[in-house]
Design a protein around this motif. Structure first.
Motif, PDB file in Angstrom:
ATOM      1  N   THR A 178       0.856  -1.189   0.000  1.00  0.00           N
ATOM      2  CA  THR A 178       0.000   0.000   0.000  1.00  0.00           C
ATOM      3  C   THR A 178       0.887   1.231   0.000  1.00  0.00           C
ATOM      4  O   THR A 178       2.119   1.140  -0.004  1.00  0.00           O
ATOM      5  CB  THR A 178      -0.973  -0.001   1.195  1.00  0.00           C
ATOM      6  OG1 THR A 178      -1.976   0.990   0.977  1.00  0.00           O
ATOM      7  CG2 THR A 178      -0.244   0.272   2.505  1.00  0.00           C
ATOM      8  N   GLU A 207      -3.091   6.076   1.745  1.00  0.00           N
ATOM      9  CA  GLU A 207      -3.445   6.881   0.574  1.00  0.00           C
ATOM     10  C   GLU A 207      -4.811   6.511  -0.010  1.00  0.00           C
ATOM     11  O   GLU A 207      -5.618   7.398  -0.311  1.00  0.00           O
ATOM     12  CB  GLU A 207      -2.339   6.758  -0.486  1.00  0.00           C
ATOM     13  CG  GLU A 207      -2.458   7.755  -1.634  1.00  0.00           C
ATOM     14  CD  GLU A 207      -3.353   7.260  -2.760  1.00  0.00           C
ATOM     15  OE1 GLU A 207      -3.900   8.087  -3.503  1.00  0.00           O
ATOM     16  OE2 GLU A 207      -3.521   6.015  -2.869  1.00  0.00           O
ATOM     17  N   PRO A 208      -5.146   5.200  -0.171  1.00  0.00           N
ATOM     18  CA  PRO A 208      -6.475   4.881  -0.702  1.00  0.00           C
ATOM     19  C   PRO A 208      -7.596   5.368   0.211  1.00  0.00           C
ATOM     20  O   PRO A 208      -8.638   5.838  -0.262  1.00  0.00           O
ATOM     21  CB  PRO A 208      -6.462   3.348  -0.798  1.00  0.00           C
ATOM     22  CG  PRO A 208      -5.013   2.979  -0.832  1.00  0.00           C
ATOM     23  CD  PRO A 208      -4.330   3.986   0.029  1.00  0.00           C
ATOM     24  N   ASP A 209      -7.374   5.283   1.515  1.00  0.00           N
ATOM     25  CA  ASP A 209      -8.378   5.714   2.484  1.00  0.00           C
ATOM     26  C   ASP A 209      -8.603   7.219   2.365  1.00  0.00           C
ATOM     27  O   ASP A 209      -9.751   7.711   2.337  1.00  0.00           O
ATOM     28  CB  ASP A 209      -7.895   5.356   3.892  1.00  0.00           C
ATOM     29  CG  ASP A 209      -9.049   5.142   4.855  1.00  0.00           C
ATOM     30  OD1 ASP A 209     -10.212   5.290   4.431  1.00  0.00           O
ATOM     31  OD2 ASP A 209      -8.785   4.829   6.025  1.00  0.00           O
ATOM     32  N   HIS A 222      -7.987   9.153  -0.193  1.00  0.00           N
ATOM     33  CA  HIS A 222      -8.471   9.550  -1.516  1.00  0.00           C
ATOM     34  C   HIS A 222      -9.954   9.245  -1.714  1.00  0.00           C
ATOM     35  O   HIS A 222     -10.681  10.040  -2.323  1.00  0.00           O
ATOM     36  CB  HIS A 222      -7.658   8.827  -2.593  1.00  0.00           C
ATOM     37  CG  HIS A 222      -8.007   9.223  -3.991  1.00  0.00           C
ATOM     38  ND1 HIS A 222      -7.657  10.444  -4.531  1.00  0.00           N
ATOM     39  CD2 HIS A 222      -8.711   8.575  -4.963  1.00  0.00           C
ATOM     40  CE1 HIS A 222      -8.105  10.521  -5.762  1.00  0.00           C
ATOM     41  NE2 HIS A 222      -8.747   9.407  -6.055  1.00  0.00           N
ATOM     42  N   PHE A 223     -10.424   8.097  -1.187  1.00  0.00           N
ATOM     43  CA  PHE A 223     -11.779   7.646  -1.523  1.00  0.00           C
ATOM     44  C   PHE A 223     -12.804   7.840  -0.410  1.00  0.00           C
ATOM     45  O   PHE A 223     -14.004   7.883  -0.694  1.00  0.00           O
ATOM     46  CB  PHE A 223     -11.756   6.165  -1.914  1.00  0.00           C
ATOM     47  CG  PHE A 223     -11.141   5.914  -3.268  1.00  0.00           C
ATOM     48  CD1 PHE A 223     -11.844   6.195  -4.426  1.00  0.00           C
ATOM     49  CD2 PHE A 223      -9.866   5.405  -3.378  1.00  0.00           C
ATOM     50  CE1 PHE A 223     -11.289   5.971  -5.672  1.00  0.00           C
ATOM     51  CE2 PHE A 223      -9.290   5.168  -4.614  1.00  0.00           C
ATOM     52  CZ  PHE A 223     -10.003   5.458  -5.769  1.00  0.00           C
ATOM     53  N   LYS A 279      -7.486   1.270 -11.424  1.00  0.00           N
ATOM     54  CA  LYS A 279      -7.891   2.468 -12.164  1.00  0.00           C
ATOM     55  C   LYS A 279      -8.781   2.113 -13.347  1.00  0.00           C
ATOM     56  O   LYS A 279      -9.827   2.714 -13.577  1.00  0.00           O
ATOM     57  CB  LYS A 279      -6.644   3.211 -12.664  1.00  0.00           C
ATOM     58  CG  LYS A 279      -5.944   4.080 -11.630  1.00  0.00           C
ATOM     59  CD  LYS A 279      -4.801   4.817 -12.300  1.00  0.00           C
ATOM     60  CE  LYS A 279      -4.095   5.741 -11.323  1.00  0.00           C
ATOM     61  NZ  LYS A 279      -2.945   6.439 -11.973  1.00  0.00           N
ATOM     62  N   ILE A 315     -13.148   0.311  -0.968  1.00  0.00           N
ATOM     63  CA  ILE A 315     -11.814   0.886  -1.110  1.00  0.00           C
ATOM     64  C   ILE A 315     -10.787  -0.226  -0.935  1.00  0.00           C
ATOM     65  O   ILE A 315     -10.789  -0.924   0.084  1.00  0.00           O
ATOM     66  CB  ILE A 315     -11.565   1.978  -0.055  1.00  0.00           C
ATOM     67  CG1 ILE A 315     -12.607   3.082  -0.166  1.00  0.00           C
ATOM     68  CG2 ILE A 315     -10.161   2.557  -0.209  1.00  0.00           C
ATOM     69  CD1 ILE A 315     -12.545   4.085   0.973  1.00  0.00           C
ATOM     70  N   LEU A 368      -7.553  -1.037   0.243  1.00  0.00           N
ATOM     71  CA  LEU A 368      -6.526  -0.418   1.067  1.00  0.00           C
ATOM     72  C   LEU A 368      -5.142  -0.966   0.751  1.00  0.00           C
ATOM     73  O   LEU A 368      -4.142  -0.251   0.833  1.00  0.00           O
ATOM     74  CB  LEU A 368      -6.827  -0.641   2.552  1.00  0.00           C
ATOM     75  CG  LEU A 368      -8.105  -0.009   3.102  1.00  0.00           C
ATOM     76  CD1 LEU A 368      -8.236  -0.333   4.583  1.00  0.00           C
ATOM     77  CD2 LEU A 368      -8.106   1.501   2.880  1.00  0.00           C
ATOM     78  N   ARG A 418       2.835   0.583  -6.689  1.00  0.00           N
ATOM     79  CA  ARG A 418       1.636   1.314  -6.283  1.00  0.00           C
ATOM     80  C   ARG A 418       0.436   0.466  -6.669  1.00  0.00           C
ATOM     81  O   ARG A 418       0.303   0.036  -7.818  1.00  0.00           O
ATOM     82  CB  ARG A 418       1.587   2.679  -6.963  1.00  0.00           C
ATOM     83  CG  ARG A 418       2.747   3.592  -6.575  1.00  0.00           C
ATOM     84  CD  ARG A 418       2.530   4.976  -7.143  1.00  0.00           C
ATOM     85  NE  ARG A 418       1.445   5.658  -6.434  1.00  0.00           N
ATOM     86  CZ  ARG A 418       1.630   6.660  -5.572  1.00  0.00           C
ATOM     87  NH1 ARG A 418       2.849   7.093  -5.306  1.00  0.00           N
ATOM     88  NH2 ARG A 418       0.603   7.225  -4.982  1.00  0.00           N
ATOM     89  N   GLU A 451      -2.642   0.963  -7.267  1.00  0.00           N
ATOM     90  CA  GLU A 451      -3.590   1.375  -8.302  1.00  0.00           C
ATOM     91  C   GLU A 451      -3.086   1.059  -9.709  1.00  0.00           C
ATOM     92  O   GLU A 451      -3.867   1.035 -10.663  1.00  0.00           O
ATOM     93  CB  GLU A 451      -3.908   2.872  -8.188  1.00  0.00           C
ATOM     94  CG  GLU A 451      -2.717   3.783  -8.422  1.00  0.00           C
ATOM     95  CD  GLU A 451      -1.967   4.130  -7.149  1.00  0.00           C
ATOM     96  OE1 GLU A 451      -1.321   5.187  -7.112  1.00  0.00           O
ATOM     97  OE2 GLU A 451      -2.048   3.327  -6.195  1.00  0.00           O
TER      98      GLU A 451
END
Length: 587
Positions: free
Chosen positions: A220, A292-294, A296-297, A326, A337, A339, A351, A353
């Motif tokens: 992550t 970062e995913p948390d 962002h979303f 993506k 999400i 994570l 990364r 994504e």
């Protein structure tokens, strides 16, 4: 052939086609079957919906809840630690210990949960014994399937078979009725896996020995926001080791920097890391970082909602394979999400994504409870387990284990109906605070309950319309030529073959009405054939599509043909034992 028989056989053929191709989800297909049977007048509404209100549905749902509570209580983790302590040194004792523990646990818990918890233990024990992962993981998964045949709560197929037997006018299966034959098959299967199958499993070099089994490590990205206590400090002072986390790279201003221990961190830095699941849970609560995913979303959820966390496996036939998060628009498609992602043998910075998803990848998913609940039974993602962020207290854990033990004991002794005993156990665990009702609902695989209820109705329609008798006459013809044993073998192998396009439970529910209708012509007790079909459908090892086998597919570096090569002999051994022993146990 009457019109009713033709209609029912057409519905059966359409159901098999849709289940095999997965054009529609299992629950949609099943509810369509029920609606069609009612509209065509084959069944009355009361007959069509009776399967959803059966005692078995209550038992199965309660078992799902209790199994989740037992896992949350840490009972399986303690068993895993004990196995790890016992399985030291020599190869064969190590393998026998692992397989025995897996089989014994799955007599009362789902084989998916057992395999998920036993996998890191098996890897650690294999390393200590000098065994490659391919020699251990598939046998552990197979042992969990073998152990599930010992009780009717060991697998949903046994419970589904019991419900169908009762709908066909036979006595339902009792809790430990299969224990004798199940134990024999499990012991023989374990011995085969330990001594005979070694030549059929992929030979791999063992990794370096470690003292403890290593948990999955997820990839992550961490963000450093303004005000983080870590801003301005060198990487060595952040002490990410306390979070069981390795920094692989630092992304700063479009550049990717090495994780040198003296490099000072700046606001806006993104750390590409690899961490254990427990480490990620600690990082989520840390004031130093945000995932970062948390970040962002999470803001895209319009309503305030309760979030759940699950591990989900990318299935081999998933439409997600080969595409990135993506490209998929994952959040919009699943309202969840991602994570972090686990992928075997990936050590370079990545990364998540931008990673092209592969079969066997495990996603750590966060999302609304209802959204994640809809993933259960789906064809793209297989939910392995809910990640509970609050552990039970020792008192709650003991009460959970005590409630399940008392329920099993009271049901086995006939003190109260088993459905009532297991439901009371669930209520006791909820009232004690061990789990909430929301967690209980999330533990239930609603798609499976709908499948069993609906396919039971299809089985009743086959019996009522005469379709089962029509098909049975052809099997009886085989029995007259080659004898009843050959006809029994035909039913057993038919159930096994149908587990490939259909689920195990659906295969049993489809074949059982035909077998019961054929019993008088073969001179065999109908209940004997019902039990044979049920156990045959539970003992299919010839592909990796069973969830417990999917769990180890990538970790063991297996190919599809490895399952065919190792699973076919085990399937033949199991069916041979069934054909020999079922008439002895149920003459």
């Amino acid at each position: 052939m009457t019109v009713e028989i033709l209609v029912v056989l057409a519905i059966l053929a359409a159901a098999m086609l849709l289940l095999a191709t997965e054009w529609l989800s299992v629950d949609v297909v099943t509810l369509g079957i029920v609606a069609t049977l009612t509209i065509t007048g084959i069944l009355s509404p009361a007959e069509a919906f009776a399967g959803f209100g059966s005692e078995v549905i209550v038992i199965l749902a309660s078992i799902m809840v209790l199994a989740g509570a037992v896992v949350k209580a840490g009972a399986m983790d303690r068993l895993a630690e004990a196995v790890h302590g016992l399985a030291r040194g020599r190869k064969t004792p190590t393998l026998l210990t692992l397989l025995s523990a897996s089989a014994a646990s799955s007599a009362f818990l789902s084989n998916t949960n057992v395999t998920a918890i036993m996998t890191p233990v098996a890897l650690g024990a294999a390393k200590r014994a000098g065994l490659g992962p391919g020699r251990v993981l598939m046998p552990v998964a197979y042992a969990s399937i073998l152990g599930g045949t010992c009780t009717i709560i060991g697998t949903s197929t046994n419970l589904a078979g019991s419900a169908m037997a009762e709908r066909l006018g036979l006595a339902p299966f009792t809790l430990f009725e299969f224990f004798g034959i199940g134990a024999i098959i499990a012991v023989v299967g374990i011995l085969w896996l330990a001594f005979g199958a070694r030549w059929l499993l992929p030979a791999q070099a063992a990794a370096a020995v470690e003292d403890r089994p290593e948990p999955r490590r997820f990839f992550t990205t961490l963000c450093l926001t303004e005000g983080s206590p870590s801003v301005g400090r060198p990487l060595r002072d952040v002490k990410l080791d306390d979070f069981d986390t390795d920094v692989l790279a630092i992304a700063r201003g479009g550049e990717r920097l090495g994780p040198h221990h003296s490099r000072k961190l700046k606001a806006g830095d993104e750390l590409i890391v690899r961490a254990s699941r427990e480490g990620l849970l600690k990082l989520k609560k840390s004031p130093h970082f945000t995932l970062e995913p948390d970040e962002h979303f999470s803001e895209r959820y319009l309503e305030k909602t309760e979030f759940a966390l699950v591990e989900a496996l990318i299935a081999p036939q998933s439409r997600l394979v080969g595409r990135t998060l993506k490209q998929l628009g994952f959040f919009d498609a699943f309202r969840g999400i991602v994570l972090a992602i686990y992928r075997r043998n990936l050590s370079r910075p990545a990364r998540i994504e931008n990673m092209r998803l592969r079969a066997g990848d495990v996603l750590l998913l966060q999302g609304p409870e209802e959204a994640l609940g809809q993933l259960r039974g789906g064809k793209d993602l297989r939910v392995l387990m809910e990640v509970d962020q609050t552990a039970m207290t020792p008192r709650e854990g003991l009460l959970t284990l005590g409630a399940m033990t008392l329920a099993v004991g009271a049901g086995a002794l006939g003190l109260v109906p088993f459905s009532v005993a297991i439901l009371l156990a669930v209520l006791a665990v909820v009232l004690s605070g061990g789990i909430t009702m929301e967690q209980a609902y999330r533990s239930i695989d609603w798609r499976l309950l709908i499948l069993i209820g609906g396919m039971t109705s299809l089985g009743v329609a086959m019996e009522k319309s005469g379709a089962a008798l029509y098909l049975a006459q052809h099997i009886v013809g085989v029995g007259r030529i080659f004898g009843p044993w050959a006809a029994m073998a035909a039913f057993a192998f038919l159930a096994i073959v149908l587990t490939q396009p259909m689920s195990n439970a659906a295969a049993a529910l489809t074949v059982m009405p035909v077998a019961v209708a054929a019993a008088p012509g073969l001179g065999v007790d109908p209940r004997t054939l019902a039990i044979l079909v049920t156990l045959s459908a539970s003992l299919s090892f010839i592909s990796p599509l069973e969830p417990s086998c999917l769990l180890v597919y990538d970790l063991g570096r297996y190919r599809f043909m490895d399952y065919v090569r190792a699973g076919t002999p085990l399937t033949l051994i199991s069916v041979t034992l069934l054909l020999l022993l079922v008439p002895v146990f149920w003459p």
